[in-house]
Motif scaffolding. Structure first.
Motif, PDB file in Angstrom:
ATOM      1  N   THR A   5       0.853  -1.181   0.000  1.00 23.60           N
ATOM      2  CA  THR A   5       0.000   0.000   0.000  1.00 23.60           C
ATOM      3  C   THR A   5       0.891   1.233   0.000  1.00 23.60           C
ATOM      4  OG1 THR A   5      -0.044   0.134   2.415  1.00 23.60           O
ATOM      5  CG2 THR A   5      -1.738  -1.246   1.357  1.00 23.60           C
ATOM      6  N   PRO A   6       0.334   2.393  -0.338  1.00 24.98           N
ATOM      7  CA  PRO A   6       1.144   3.621  -0.264  1.00 24.98           C
ATOM      8  C   PRO A   6       1.722   3.861   1.134  1.00 24.98           C
ATOM      9  CG  PRO A   6      -0.860   4.020  -1.507  1.00 24.98           C
ATOM     10  CD  PRO A   6      -0.985   2.632  -0.933  1.00 24.98           C
ATOM     11  N   THR A   7       0.973   3.502   2.151  1.00 24.03           N
ATOM     12  CA  THR A   7       1.456   3.678   3.531  1.00 24.03           C
ATOM     13  C   THR A   7       2.719   2.859   3.772  1.00 24.03           C
ATOM     14  OG1 THR A   7      -0.814   4.037   4.274  1.00 24.03           O
ATOM     15  CG2 THR A   7       0.803   3.481   5.960  1.00 24.03           C
ATOM     16  N   LEU A   8       2.695   1.602   3.349  1.00 23.71           N
ATOM     17  CA  LEU A   8       3.870   0.748   3.552  1.00 23.71           C
ATOM     18  C   LEU A   8       5.017   1.128   2.623  1.00 23.71           C
ATOM     19  CD1 LEU A   8       2.286  -2.752   4.181  1.00 23.71           C
ATOM     20  CD2 LEU A   8       3.223  -1.132   5.840  1.00 23.71           C
ATOM     21  N   MET A  67       3.548 -10.325   6.116  1.00 29.81           N
ATOM     22  CA  MET A  67       3.433  -9.224   7.064  1.00 29.81           C
ATOM     23  C   MET A  67       2.257  -9.457   8.010  1.00 29.81           C
ATOM     24  SD  MET A  67       4.111  -5.855   4.806  1.00 29.81           S
ATOM     25  CE  MET A  67       3.103  -6.353   3.445  1.00 29.81           C
ATOM     26  N   LEU A  68       2.480  -9.274   9.269  1.00 25.67           N
ATOM     27  CA  LEU A  68       1.413  -9.440  10.250  1.00 25.67           C
ATOM     28  C   LEU A  68       0.368  -8.330  10.144  1.00 25.67           C
ATOM     29  CD1 LEU A  68       3.603 -10.411  13.343  1.00 25.67           C
ATOM     30  CD2 LEU A  68       2.288 -11.926  11.855  1.00 25.67           C
ATOM     31  N   TYR A  69       0.760  -7.184   9.630  1.00 28.89           N
ATOM     32  CA  TYR A  69      -0.131  -6.029   9.588  1.00 28.89           C
ATOM     33  C   TYR A  69      -0.588  -5.696   8.182  1.00 28.89           C
ATOM     34  CZ  TYR A  69       4.668  -4.450   9.085  1.00 28.89           C
ATOM     35  OH  TYR A  69       5.980  -4.345   8.723  1.00 28.89           O
ATOM     36  N   ALA A  70      -0.453  -6.623   7.241  1.00 22.28           N
ATOM     37  CA  ALA A  70      -0.762  -6.344   5.839  1.00 22.28           C
ATOM     38  C   ALA A  70      -2.224  -5.979   5.624  1.00 22.28           C
ATOM     39  CB  ALA A  70      -0.393  -7.536   4.967  1.00 22.28           C
ATOM     40  N   ALA A  71      -3.123  -6.563   6.381  1.00 26.26           N
ATOM     41  CA  ALA A  71      -4.547  -6.326   6.157  1.00 26.26           C
ATOM     42  C   ALA A  71      -5.122  -5.249   7.070  1.00 26.26           C
ATOM     43  CB  ALA A  71      -5.314  -7.623   6.351  1.00 26.26           C
ATOM     44  N   SER A  72      -4.348  -4.711   7.946  1.00 26.11           N
ATOM     45  CA  SER A  72      -4.863  -3.743   8.918  1.00 26.11           C
ATOM     46  C   SER A  72      -4.366  -2.338   8.596  1.00 26.11           C
ATOM     47  CB  SER A  72      -4.418  -4.145  10.322  1.00 26.11           C
ATOM     48  OG  SER A  72      -4.747  -3.133  11.245  1.00 26.11           O
ATOM     49  N   ALA A  73      -5.275  -1.475   8.198  1.00 31.09           N
ATOM     50  CA  ALA A  73      -4.900  -0.092   7.879  1.00 31.09           C
ATOM     51  C   ALA A  73      -4.384   0.639   9.112  1.00 31.09           C
ATOM     52  CB  ALA A  73      -6.093   0.645   7.278  1.00 31.09           C
ATOM     53  N   SER A  74      -4.963   0.385  10.270  1.00 32.07           N
ATOM     54  CA  SER A  74      -4.497   1.073  11.487  1.00 32.07           C
ATOM     55  C   SER A  74      -3.090   0.606  11.873  1.00 32.07           C
ATOM     56  CB  SER A  74      -5.475   0.872  12.636  1.00 32.07           C
ATOM     57  OG  SER A  74      -5.605  -0.493  12.946  1.00 32.07           O
ATOM     58  N   GLN A  76      -0.819  -0.451   9.731  1.00 34.87           N
ATOM     59  CA  GLN A  76       0.061   0.159   8.734  1.00 34.87           C
ATOM     60  C   GLN A  76       0.339   1.622   9.079  1.00 34.87           C
ATOM     61  OE1 GLN A  76      -1.456  -0.426   4.785  1.00 34.87           O
ATOM     62  NE2 GLN A  76      -1.534  -2.648   5.013  1.00 34.87           N
ATOM     63  N   THR A  77      -0.682   2.325   9.528  1.00 39.84           N
ATOM     64  CA  THR A  77      -0.505   3.726   9.925  1.00 39.84           C
ATOM     65  C   THR A  77       0.415   3.832  11.137  1.00 39.84           C
ATOM     66  OG1 THR A  77      -2.689   4.265   9.061  1.00 39.84           O
ATOM     67  CG2 THR A  77      -1.723   5.825  10.610  1.00 39.84           C
ATOM     68  N   ALA A  78       0.264   2.907  12.077  1.00 42.38           N
ATOM     69  CA  ALA A  78       1.141   2.906  13.256  1.00 42.38           C
ATOM     70  C   ALA A  78       2.582   2.625  12.856  1.00 42.38           C
ATOM     71  CB  ALA A  78       0.652   1.878  14.273  1.00 42.38           C
ATOM     72  N   VAL A  79       2.785   1.675  11.945  1.00 39.65           N
ATOM     73  CA  VAL A  79       4.133   1.359  11.460  1.00 39.65           C
ATOM     74  C   VAL A  79       4.738   2.587  10.781  1.00 39.65           C
ATOM     75  CG1 VAL A  79       5.400   0.015   9.732  1.00 39.65           C
ATOM     76  CG2 VAL A  79       3.798  -1.120  11.266  1.00 39.65           C
ATOM     77  N   LEU A  80       3.958   3.253   9.950  1.00 38.74           N
ATOM     78  CA  LEU A  80       4.444   4.467   9.283  1.00 38.74           C
ATOM     79  C   LEU A  80       4.803   5.540  10.305  1.00 38.74           C
ATOM     80  CD1 LEU A  80       5.013   6.259   6.834  1.00 38.74           C
ATOM     81  CD2 LEU A  80       2.555   6.757   6.749  1.00 38.74           C
TER      82      LEU A  80
END
Length: 99
Positions: A5-8, A67-74, A76-80
């Motif tokens: 995703t753009p976030t990742l 990725m453990l967070y691939a499906a979770s937008a929140s 991904q945002t936290a990782v960013l």
């Protein structure tokens, strides 16, 4: 391989920038350790090395399909956000070190 995703994508770019800053810090701190042999500079070298490895591993996870967070937008945002905060901290540390 999962599409990013753009976030990742931004998070992986920030990890790459973090690696560049850590490499610069490693050069300076490594040179200082060879010259002064103090435990503090050795600790800084170890800190930068471990953080660089962590960023390399993170980039690997960003490009993997596991990725453990691939499906979770929140998530991904936290990782960013965490990558961005790390970049800001390393930018300040690099600026102060290079002065």
């Amino acid at each position: 391989m999962a599409s990013m995703t753009p976030t990742l994508t931004i998070a992986s770019a920030l990890s790459g920038l973090n690696i560049v800053l850590l490499a610069a810090l490693l050069v300076v701190w490594g040179r200082n350790y060879r010259q002064f042999r103090t435990p503090l500079t050795l600790g800084l070298v170890a800190f930068a090395s471990v953080l660089a490895v962590e960023n390399v591993v993170a980039i690997g996870f960003f490009f993997s399909s596991d990725m453990l967070y691939a499906a979770s937008a929140s998530a991904q945002t936290a990782v960013l956000a965490m990558r961005a905060l790390q970049f800001v901290a390393l930018a300040f540390l690099t600026y102060v070190t290079m002065r």
